[in-house]
Design a protein around this motif. Structure first.
Motif, PDB file in Angstrom:
ATOM      1  N   ARG A  58      63.466  68.980  -9.947  1.00 22.25           N
ATOM      2  CA  ARG A  58      62.605  68.992  -8.962  1.00 22.25           C
ATOM      3  C   ARG A  58      61.835  70.422  -8.905  1.00 22.25           C
ATOM      4  N   ARG A  59      62.769  71.368  -9.365  1.00 25.10           N
ATOM      5  CA  ARG A  59      62.312  72.849  -9.337  1.00 25.10           C
ATOM      6  C   ARG A  59      61.438  72.934 -10.488  1.00 25.10           C
ATOM      7  N   ALA A  60      61.649  72.325 -11.600  1.00 25.43           N
ATOM      8  CA  ALA A  60      60.658  72.477 -12.575  1.00 25.43           C
ATOM      9  C   ALA A  60      59.300  71.729 -12.378  1.00 25.43           C
ATOM     10  N   LEU A  61      59.326  70.512 -11.706  1.00 29.62           N
ATOM     11  CA  LEU A  61      58.139  70.050 -11.434  1.00 29.62           C
ATOM     12  C   LEU A  61      57.374  70.503 -10.466  1.00 29.62           C
ATOM     13  N   HIS A  62      58.047  71.286  -9.422  1.00 28.73           N
ATOM     14  CA  HIS A  62      57.116  71.764  -8.185  1.00 28.73           C
ATOM     15  C   HIS A  62      56.711  73.252  -8.906  1.00 28.73           C
ATOM     16  N   TRP A  63      57.393  73.821  -9.993  1.00 29.16           N
ATOM     17  CA  TRP A  63      56.920  74.981 -10.453  1.00 29.16           C
ATOM     18  C   TRP A  63      55.533  74.770 -11.363  1.00 29.16           C
ATOM     19  N   CYS A  64      55.578  73.537 -12.068  1.00 28.77           N
ATOM     20  CA  CYS A  64      54.566  73.201 -12.913  1.00 28.77           C
ATOM     21  C   CYS A  64      53.214  72.721 -12.168  1.00 28.77           C
ATOM     22  N   ARG A  65      53.757  72.064 -10.903  1.00 25.82           N
ATOM     23  CA  ARG A  65      52.478  71.944 -10.036  1.00 25.82           C
ATOM     24  C   ARG A  65      51.545  73.134  -9.488  1.00 25.82           C
ATOM     25  N   ASP A  66      52.639  74.140  -9.192  1.00 22.17           N
ATOM     26  CA  ASP A  66      52.070  75.528  -8.740  1.00 22.17           C
ATOM     27  C   ASP A  66      51.350  76.008  -9.832  1.00 22.17           C
ATOM     28  N   ALA A  67      51.834  76.252 -10.955  1.00 19.21           N
ATOM     29  CA  ALA A  67      51.279  76.794 -12.323  1.00 19.21           C
ATOM     30  C   ALA A  67      49.906  76.044 -12.594  1.00 19.21           C
ATOM     31  N   ALA A  68      49.592  74.663 -12.196  1.00 21.78           N
ATOM     32  CA  ALA A  68      48.316  74.069 -12.501  1.00 21.78           C
ATOM     33  C   ALA A  68      47.396  74.258 -11.464  1.00 21.78           C
ATOM     34  N   MET A  69      47.865  74.671 -10.106  1.00 23.54           N
ATOM     35  CA  MET A  69      47.105  74.740  -9.179  1.00 23.54           C
ATOM     36  C   MET A  69      46.262  76.259  -9.126  1.00 23.54           C
ATOM     37  N   ARG A  70      46.973  77.282  -9.764  1.00 21.41           N
ATOM     38  CA  ARG A  70      46.393  78.425  -9.596  1.00 21.41           C
ATOM     39  C   ARG A  70      44.904  78.342  -9.942  1.00 21.41           C
ATOM     40  N   SER A  71      44.219  79.666  -9.703  1.00 19.55           N
ATOM     41  CA  SER A  71      42.884  79.970  -9.824  1.00 19.55           C
ATOM     42  C   SER A  71      42.800  79.947 -11.511  1.00 19.55           C
ATOM     43  N   THR A  72      43.766  80.774 -12.091  1.00 24.57           N
ATOM     44  CA  THR A  72      43.836  80.519 -13.543  1.00 24.57           C
ATOM     45  C   THR A  72      45.127  79.953 -14.176  1.00 24.57           C
ATOM     46  N   PRO A  73      44.811  78.511 -13.883  1.00 25.80           N
ATOM     47  CA  PRO A  73      45.934  77.641 -14.264  1.00 25.80           C
ATOM     48  C   PRO A  73      46.590  77.892 -15.682  1.00 25.80           C
ATOM     49  N   VAL A  74      47.990  77.507 -15.727  1.00 19.17           N
ATOM     50  CA  VAL A  74      48.662  77.521 -16.925  1.00 19.17           C
ATOM     51  C   VAL A  74      48.451  76.240 -17.849  1.00 19.17           C
ATOM     52  N   SER A  75      48.455  76.495 -18.912  1.00 20.55           N
ATOM     53  CA  SER A  75      48.134  75.242 -19.898  1.00 20.55           C
ATOM     54  C   SER A  75      49.441  74.458 -19.987  1.00 20.55           C
ATOM     55  N   ALA A  76      49.432  73.241 -20.383  1.00 17.59           N
ATOM     56  CA  ALA A  76      50.782  72.586 -20.748  1.00 17.59           C
ATOM     57  C   ALA A  76      51.573  73.327 -21.831  1.00 17.59           C
ATOM     58  N   LYS A  92      56.792  75.989 -22.587  1.00 21.19           N
ATOM     59  CA  LYS A  92      57.412  77.312 -23.144  1.00 21.19           C
ATOM     60  C   LYS A  92      58.246  78.019 -21.845  1.00 21.19           C
ATOM     61  N   VAL A  93      57.584  78.157 -20.732  1.00 25.23           N
ATOM     62  CA  VAL A  93      58.602  78.840 -19.725  1.00 25.23           C
ATOM     63  C   VAL A  93      59.789  77.898 -19.348  1.00 25.23           C
ATOM     64  N   LEU A  94      59.532  76.386 -19.171  1.00 24.32           N
ATOM     65  CA  LEU A  94      60.552  75.451 -18.918  1.00 24.32           C
ATOM     66  C   LEU A  94      61.780  75.670 -19.884  1.00 24.32           C
ATOM     67  N   VAL A  95      61.494  75.780 -21.311  1.00 26.41           N
ATOM     68  CA  VAL A  95      62.374  75.550 -22.189  1.00 26.41           C
ATOM     69  C   VAL A  95      63.097  76.825 -22.339  1.00 26.41           C
ATOM     70  N   ARG A  96      62.237  78.060 -22.174  1.00 22.77           N
ATOM     71  CA  ARG A  96      62.844  79.576 -22.134  1.00 22.77           C
ATOM     72  C   ARG A  96      63.748  79.407 -20.761  1.00 22.77           C
ATOM     73  N   SER A  97      63.552  78.939 -19.693  1.00 20.79           N
ATOM     74  CA  SER A  97      64.289  79.233 -18.496  1.00 20.79           C
ATOM     75  C   SER A  97      65.511  78.088 -18.364  1.00 20.79           C
ATOM     76  N   GLY A  98      65.597  77.184 -19.567  1.00 20.94           N
ATOM     77  CA  GLY A  98      66.874  76.317 -19.676  1.00 20.94           C
ATOM     78  C   GLY A  98      66.881  75.159 -18.618  1.00 20.94           C
ATOM     79  N   LEU A  99      65.415  75.011 -17.785  1.00 18.40           N
ATOM     80  CA  LEU A  99      65.364  73.878 -17.148  1.00 18.40           C
ATOM     81  C   LEU A  99      65.150  72.631 -17.710  1.00 18.40           C
ATOM     82  N   CYS A 100      64.548  72.700 -19.049  1.00 16.19           N
ATOM     83  CA  CYS A 100      64.248  71.588 -19.904  1.00 16.19           C
ATOM     84  C   CYS A 100      64.729  71.730 -21.274  1.00 16.19           C
ATOM     85  N   GLY A 101      64.981  70.748 -22.124  1.00 23.15           N
ATOM     86  CA  GLY A 101      65.708  70.942 -23.376  1.00 23.15           C
ATOM     87  C   GLY A 101      64.370  71.503 -24.515  1.00 23.15           C
ATOM     88  N   PRO A 102      64.982  72.143 -25.731  1.00 25.47           N
ATOM     89  CA  PRO A 102      63.810  72.311 -26.742  1.00 25.47           C
ATOM     90  C   PRO A 102      62.948  71.113 -27.214  1.00 25.47           C
TER      91      PRO A 102
END
Length: 539
Positions: free
Chosen positions: A223-241, A246-256
């Motif tokens: 849930r935290r990972a999905l909501h962070w991705c939504r917030d990152a996508a809705m920014r004025s300068t959105p984060v690419s997929a 990279k952020v999710l893997v580095r944070s440990g929320l998702c596997g490599p």
């Protein structure tokens, strides 16, 4: 079978693909059977044992018991066991014999090494009538026999062939009934708000409520990972997929192993609103769609991770940023895929296409070098150079086809000649039947000399079942001219020919210098031999 305390691998040295244990009694019986095999004559029929199991449970016949039963059957029929093809955790309905890892290797490449195929029960061998028909055709072509421990099957008799067909039909009906029951269960599950079977969508996990019933619960990390991705996508300068991954893997929320395409598929899944979904097979794009109940309303199966408004706004952003993929080319965008290798990172070179100011560009890139390395901007020129180099080296090689030759007739002829030689040699001994007159002795000696010459002229290899390479009258140059680059690419990949691509930056020039090095295996002539697919659609 008693308490199992020891583990053992099958006779061919490979381990069973699921855990199977041998007791002391099992091992003692195995040694007795091997000792009995050692007493068999050299020309005893050679038996291959086929052991298969879908799932190992207390109610199924263990692979150990199957092997021992088949070895007992081989002893009863005077056969020598030459191998055990063990395919466990394999469904006979989904995987035919020739596609199984162990048995398929024997059928496709090691046919000369056995004469009879033994299996415990027909449903342990096949569960489709079409597969059984294919195996019967194959056995008749190669002079093999099928024998079952618990069914009256023997291809050497007409009654045996009829019995095989009848039993195979029953096995297919049973498999079809099982398939129908499973499909019916899934259809019923789709209409229920309770979670009965299946793997939940990303973001959810199964748990039990206070009544012991299986329900879906939200995975808080997901849930935290999905909501962070939504917030990152809705920014004025959105984060690419890719950046999100990279952020999710580095944070440990998702596997490599997470990829951008997998993440986007998760973000587009309407199951995140807590609804039941199913795969949408229309349109050629992997998507999920909401399942509607009889009242035409979505079926809620869990607490939502995104509200409907949050989910729809996320989809709008993803749709605006998404790029339409070009139409898939016949044969793929990259020619010689798997043949062209990056010399720096040892990964496959692939064609990546871009459009700048309305003009299309194509580059050969690799996957591990940064940004694909120095992209080679002329894939067609590299293809052309590779074709020229391959034709110079391999173009004049004859096209050889592997054919199966049985040695049964040659063995009969050899045995006849040996018996005839023994007959005349005993007759020429003192007081023998051919020594009574000079005429009969001379004639017998002349006949004996002729028999010995025939026996010496008989090729020992012809008495064995074997593969032989036969020239089909063409060269590979002709074959590739007729089949084009697709045929050449398939042949090069099959025999292990590789071309290493070295790219070097040239000062003042945008395009890199490309150096190509053709790598050809030493045994390329043996690898080039074409092997007929005995289990093609013609069966």
């Amino acid at each position: 079978m008693g308490t199992r305390t020891r583990k053992r691998t099958p006779t061919d040295g490979r381990q069973y693909s699921v855990e199977a244990e041998w007791t002391e009694a099992d091992l003692a019986l195995l040694e007795q059977l091997k000792a009995a095999e050692a007493l068999l004559p050299n020309d005893a029929p050679r038996a291959l044992l086929s052991v298969r199991l879908s799932v190992l449970t207390d109610d199924t016949t263990s692979p150990v018991r199957q092997e021992l039963d088949l070895r007992l059957l081989a002893r009863e029929r005077g056969c020598r066991v030459v191998g055990v093809a063990s395919d466990l955790n394999v469904s006979a309905t989904k995987v035919p014999p020739w596609k199984r890892k162990e048995l398929g290797s024997w059928l496709n490449n090691r046919a000369p090494e056995f004469d009879v195929l033994l299996f415990w029960k027909l449903d342990r061998f096949v569960r489709r009538l079409s597969d059984l028909s294919t195996m019967i055709d194959w056995c008749l072509k190669y002079g093999k026999n099928l024998i079952s421990k618990n069914d009256s099957i023997d291809l050497t008799t007409t009654a045996g062939k009829i019995m095989v067909t009848i039993i195979g039909g029953i096995a297919e009906i049973e498999a079809a009934n099982t398939s129908t029951r499973v499909a019916s269960l899934w259809d019923y599950t789709k209409t229920q708000s309770e979670w009965l079977v299946g793997k939940p969508a990303y973001g959810y996990e199964t748990t039990e409520d206070e009544n012991g019933k299986v329900v879906l619960a939200v995975d808080q990390d997901a849930r935290r990972a999905l909501h962070w991705c939504r917030d990152a996508a809705m920014r004025s300068t959105p984060v690419s997929a890719r950046g999100m991954v990279k952020v999710l893997v580095r944070s440990g929320l998702c596997g490599p192993g997470l990829t951008a395409s997998t993440l986007l598929r998760r973000l587009r899944n309407p199951a995140l609103m807590g609804y039941r979904v199913e795969e949408d097979k229309n349109g050629g794009v992997r998507r999920s769609k909401i399942v509607l109940a009889n009242d035409a309303k979505p079926i809620r199966v869990a607490e939502p991770i995104f509200t409907a408004e949050e989910f729809e706004s996320l989809q709008d952003v993803l749709n605006r940023r998404g790029k339409d993929q070009p139409a898939r080319q016949l044969g793929g965008a990259t020619q010689f895929l798997g043949v062209l290798i990056c010399d720096d990172c040892d990964t496959h070179m692939t064609v990546q296409k871009t459009t700048t100011k309305g003009r299309p560009y194509a580059y050969l890139r690799c996957s591990k070098c940064k940004a694909g390395g120095h992209g080679a901007p002329n894939p067609d020129g590299i293809y052309s150079k590779l074709v020229d180099d391959v034709l110079k080296v391999l173009g004049d090689e004859p096209v050889m086809t592997r054919e199966y030759r049985q040695g049964a007739e040659a063995r009969k002829e050899q045995k006849r000649l040996e018996q005839a030689v023994s007959y005349y040699m005993s007759g020429l001994e003192p007081e023998g039947r051919f020594t009574k007159t000079r005429f009969t002795k001379e004639q017998a000696e002349k006949t004996l000399d002729g028999l010995i010459r025939q026996l010496n002229d008989l090729d020992p290899d012809s008495t064995q079942d074997r593969w032989v390479a036969v020239h089909n009258g063409k060269s590979f140059r002709t074959r590739w001219q007729e089949g084009g680059m697709e045929a050449m690419s398939a042949d090069l990949f099959r025999v292990g020919v590789r071309c290493r691509i070295k790219r070097a930056k040239v000062r003042g020039v945008r395009a890199p210098h490309v150096h190509m090095k053709l790598m050809i295996p030493k045994d390329v002539r043996d690898r080039l031999i074409l092997k007929e697919d005995d289990f093609a659609e013609k069966f």
